[in-house]
Motif scaffolding. Structure first.
Motif, PDB file in Angstrom:
ATOM      1  N   GLU A 400     -18.159  -1.265  -8.302  1.00 29.92           N
ATOM      2  CA  GLU A 400     -17.941  -0.523  -7.059  1.00 29.92           C
ATOM      3  C   GLU A 400     -16.585   0.185  -7.069  1.00 29.92           C
ATOM      4  O   GLU A 400     -15.630  -0.284  -7.690  1.00 29.92           O
ATOM      5  CB  GLU A 400     -18.004  -1.476  -5.873  1.00 29.92           C
ATOM      6  N   LYS A 401     -16.534   1.298  -6.338  1.00 28.86           N
ATOM      7  CA  LYS A 401     -15.280   2.027  -6.219  1.00 28.86           C
ATOM      8  C   LYS A 401     -14.290   1.230  -5.375  1.00 28.86           C
ATOM      9  O   LYS A 401     -14.633   0.705  -4.330  1.00 28.86           O
ATOM     10  CB  LYS A 401     -15.519   3.386  -5.562  1.00 28.86           C
ATOM     11  N   ILE A 402     -13.069   1.126  -5.867  1.00 26.97           N
ATOM     12  CA  ILE A 402     -12.039   0.405  -5.138  1.00 26.97           C
ATOM     13  C   ILE A 402     -11.282   1.389  -4.256  1.00 26.97           C
ATOM     14  O   ILE A 402     -10.736   2.385  -4.740  1.00 26.97           O
ATOM     15  CB  ILE A 402     -11.081  -0.308  -6.104  1.00 26.97           C
ATOM     16  N   GLU A 403     -11.261   1.119  -2.971  1.00 23.90           N
ATOM     17  CA  GLU A 403     -10.580   1.997  -2.037  1.00 23.90           C
ATOM     18  C   GLU A 403      -9.062   1.895  -2.214  1.00 23.90           C
ATOM     19  O   GLU A 403      -8.536   0.814  -2.458  1.00 23.90           O
ATOM     20  CB  GLU A 403     -10.945   1.653  -0.594  1.00 23.90           C
ATOM     21  N   PRO A 404      -8.350   3.011  -2.086  1.00 23.88           N
ATOM     22  CA  PRO A 404      -6.898   2.981  -2.258  1.00 23.88           C
ATOM     23  C   PRO A 404      -6.195   2.280  -1.093  1.00 23.88           C
ATOM     24  O   PRO A 404      -6.745   2.188   0.011  1.00 23.88           O
ATOM     25  CB  PRO A 404      -6.519   4.462  -2.304  1.00 23.88           C
ATOM     26  N   ASN A 405      -5.002   1.782  -1.337  1.00 21.42           N
ATOM     27  CA  ASN A 405      -4.185   1.249  -0.246  1.00 21.42           C
ATOM     28  C   ASN A 405      -3.837   2.385   0.700  1.00 21.42           C
ATOM     29  O   ASN A 405      -3.456   3.483   0.264  1.00 21.42           O
ATOM     30  CB  ASN A 405      -2.901   0.636  -0.790  1.00 21.42           C
ATOM     31  N   THR A 406      -3.963   2.121   1.987  1.00 24.88           N
ATOM     32  CA  THR A 406      -3.689   3.154   2.991  1.00 24.88           C
ATOM     33  C   THR A 406      -2.861   2.559   4.121  1.00 24.88           C
ATOM     34  O   THR A 406      -3.204   1.506   4.666  1.00 24.88           O
ATOM     35  CB  THR A 406      -4.994   3.728   3.569  1.00 24.88           C
ATOM     36  N   LEU A 407      -1.793   3.240   4.450  1.00 21.58           N
ATOM     37  CA  LEU A 407      -0.943   2.872   5.578  1.00 21.58           C
ATOM     38  C   LEU A 407      -1.203   3.866   6.696  1.00 21.58           C
ATOM     39  O   LEU A 407      -1.064   5.081   6.494  1.00 21.58           O
ATOM     40  CB  LEU A 407       0.522   2.902   5.167  1.00 21.58           C
ATOM     41  N   VAL A 408      -1.589   3.391   7.871  1.00 24.98           N
ATOM     42  CA  VAL A 408      -1.927   4.269   8.993  1.00 24.98           C
ATOM     43  C   VAL A 408      -0.965   4.006  10.143  1.00 24.98           C
ATOM     44  O   VAL A 408      -0.834   2.865  10.613  1.00 24.98           O
ATOM     45  CB  VAL A 408      -3.380   4.060   9.457  1.00 24.98           C
ATOM     46  N   LEU A 409      -0.288   5.060  10.573  1.00 28.19           N
ATOM     47  CA  LEU A 409       0.614   5.005  11.720  1.00 28.19           C
ATOM     48  C   LEU A 409      -0.108   5.662  12.894  1.00 28.19           C
ATOM     49  O   LEU A 409      -0.266   6.884  12.935  1.00 28.19           O
ATOM     50  CB  LEU A 409       1.917   5.739  11.404  1.00 28.19           C
ATOM     51  N   SER A 410      -0.576   4.868  13.837  1.00 25.73           N
ATOM     52  CA  SER A 410      -1.376   5.369  14.961  1.00 25.73           C
ATOM     53  C   SER A 410      -0.472   5.723  16.128  1.00 25.73           C
ATOM     54  O   SER A 410       0.346   4.899  16.558  1.00 25.73           O
ATOM     55  CB  SER A 410      -2.400   4.313  15.398  1.00 25.73           C
ATOM     56  N   VAL A 411      -0.635   6.927  16.650  1.00 25.67           N
ATOM     57  CA  VAL A 411       0.178   7.419  17.762  1.00 25.67           C
ATOM     58  C   VAL A 411      -0.566   7.289  19.081  1.00 25.67           C
ATOM     59  O   VAL A 411       0.002   6.872  20.087  1.00 25.67           O
ATOM     60  CB  VAL A 411       0.593   8.887  17.512  1.00 25.67           C
TER      61      VAL A 411
END
Length: 523
Positions: A400-411
């Motif tokens: 399976e494809k491994i999803e990249p690390n993602t940092l989300v800053l929600s406003v």
């Protein structure tokens, strides 16, 4: 005894209005002052400014001596204006739950002077009224002028203030002016307005406001980046694949068709909000937490943005206009069927850009920016996607494809930070999946975030310009967008894609990012 004291919990936060005051996070109370609001009968005044002042007042964050003079063409006296202030307070839970005494004391500080801001003879009367109120309220001549009017009136009001001598206070008092966005409609008009402002006010008197910068989540990006060592070493081209900035709205143009028809998504959202978010994410560490040091670094980001030539606009920019569709299973009309919109309007309600910041930190990292109306969800966020690991140990055994690390800053609508990474699932030896750690402001601190206008009004009254835009930042922001605006104006009728209301925008926006082997994330 000493041991028990060390284990004591810190004093609880005191919620005052929307801004939290703690023993180690105290706000400074500004000097006595008068606040002059042009456009006092308008929506901005009653929906944002009056509530912000009430919350600041209830939180003991305003000085003992202050007053407000409302200015507008509507015929009213002081009592009539105070009745409209009372109506604005009725929408506030904090005002409804307060006893009559503080509400009445608050409203007693409001005055009104009806008149036509186009009329030069009006300003001497205003000056005389302000001198009287300064004396009665012992404000020392300190004045904050707020332009809550349509942008078309800015130039004339600023010129008249200068001619009447209302651009300076007598004695040792200060005078400051807040100018709402949009600041100009393009590079030429913004420069012309800045020249007019410069002729009447010194730059240190001018506060160009962008309410996005007053949001707690946006301010927190600076603290998140520069107060924590775990992310700063990887905040660069070596580890970050790309950055997405999204400002999506479910609403249509509502009652703003007159303004929106002449603006469009690029002017309305990109020149201010989205480019500000790009700067906060992309700036270098400032030398100190001082206004000019931070504003210097934000301007450097815009100066480093790679210019888009006229020939490249179609490769780096996409626009669209919403058609009829469904929002929360409710049918809505297309943009051209909205009240006040021209039947053959070519105004874009969606825009997306791909920008590069050509400096040492960000070379080669694309910044994808998008904003639109009538989209699938209301959300404003910054998503930072990191590069894949250089060598995947599990590749021979994990298909399976491994999803990249993602940092989300929600406003908005929820304010917080989330980090997505890979972890082993319970069970089989090579069962892996994405998991997310979430930080939510309200859940962590148990207090509501203050409205952005509370923060910005308080900063302006205190003379802190950190969250306001300087002249050169405005100039650079319009310079970046000028080729796109010019190209779209030339090809208004020939290349305006459409998208269904309730979707995530036109297919051309997907193609913009998919050409690079990436895809938009769903907030």
């Amino acid at each position: 005894m000493e041991q028990n004291q060390k284990n004591e919990a810190p004093p609880p936060a005191v919620v005052s209005g929307g801004i939290t005051r703690q023993s180690d996070c105290a706000e400074s109370v500004p000097e006595p002052c008068g606040i002059i609001i042009f456009g006092a009968s308008g929506d901005l005044t009653h929906r944002k400014l009056i509530p912000a002042l009430f919350h600041l007042d209830q939180g003991n964050l305003l000085p003992d001596q202050w007053y407000v003079v409302g200015i507008g063409r509507t015929a009213m006296d002081d009592e009539g204006f105070r009745k409209t202030v009372a109506q604005s307070l009725e929408a506030l839970p904090a005002a409804r739950s307060a006893s009559p005494s503080p509400r009445n004391a608050f409203m007693s500080r409001f005055y009104y002077l009806a008149g036509d801001s186009h009329d030069p003879e009006y300003y001497p009367f205003l000056k005389e009224r302000l001198i009287q109120l300064d004396q009665n309220n012992r404000t020392g001549g300190n004045r904050l002028i707020y332009l809550a009017t349509p942008p078309s009136l800015y130039s004339e009001i600023i010129g008249q203030l200068g001619t009447a001598g209302l651009n300076r206070s007598s004695g040792k008092g200060w005078t400051r002016i807040i100018i709402e966005k949009p600041f100009g409609a393009d590079l030429e008009s913004a420069r012309a307005l800045n020249r007019q402002v410069r002729a009447a006010f010194r730059e240190e008197q001018v506060y160009r406001i962008d309410h996005f910068l007053g949001k707690e989540a946006v301010q927190n990006i600076l603290f998140f980046r520069f107060a924590n060592t775990i992310f700063e070493p990887i905040w660069n081209r070596r580890y970050i694949d790309h950055v997405q900035v999204t400002a999506a709205e479910r609403l249509g143009v509502e009652r703003r068709a007159g303004y929106y028809e002449s603006a469009g998504a690029l002017r309305d959202m990109f020149q201010n909000h989205l480019l500000q978010l790009l700067c906060v994410v992309g700036m270098e560490p400032p030398a100190s937490f001082e206004a000019e040091a931070i504003r210097d670094e934000k301007t450097k980001v815009l100066r480093s943005v790679r210019p888009i030539s006229a020939e490249e606009v179609d490769r780096f920019a996409v626009r669209g206009q919403y058609q009829a569709g469904l929002i929360e299973d409710r049918p809505v009309v297309g943009y051209q069927s909205e009240p006040g919109v021209a039947p053959q309007s070519h105004t874009e309600t969606f825009a997306a850009l791909k920008l590069y910041v050509d400096n040492w930190r960000w070379q080669g990292v694309p910044f994808y920016l998008r904003s639109g109306k009538r989209l699938a969800k209301k959300a404003t966020e910054i998503a930072i996607e990191f590069k894949q690991v250089p060598h995947l140990l599990f590749k021979p055994l994990f298909s399976e494809k491994i999803e990249p690390n993602t940092l989300v800053l929600s406003v908005q609508p929820s304010e917080g930070i989330s980090l997505t990474f890979q972890a082993k699932r319970p069970g089989a030896k090579l069962c892996m999946g994405s998991v997310t750690m979430d930080f939510n402001y309200h859940g962590a601190f148990q207090v509501p975030s203050p409205d952005a206008y509370e923060r910005l009004l308080l900063d302006c009254l205190a003379g802190d310009p950190m969250l306001f835009s300087r002249e050169e930042w405005i100039d650079w922001s319009w310079s970046i967008l000028a080729p796109v605006l010019n190209r779209w104006k030339e090809s208004a009728a020939s290349s305006l894609p459409s998208y269904e209301a309730g979707s995530w925008g036109p297919k051309e926006a997907d193609e913009l990012i998919e050409r690079d082997g990436r895809h938009w994330r769903s907030p």
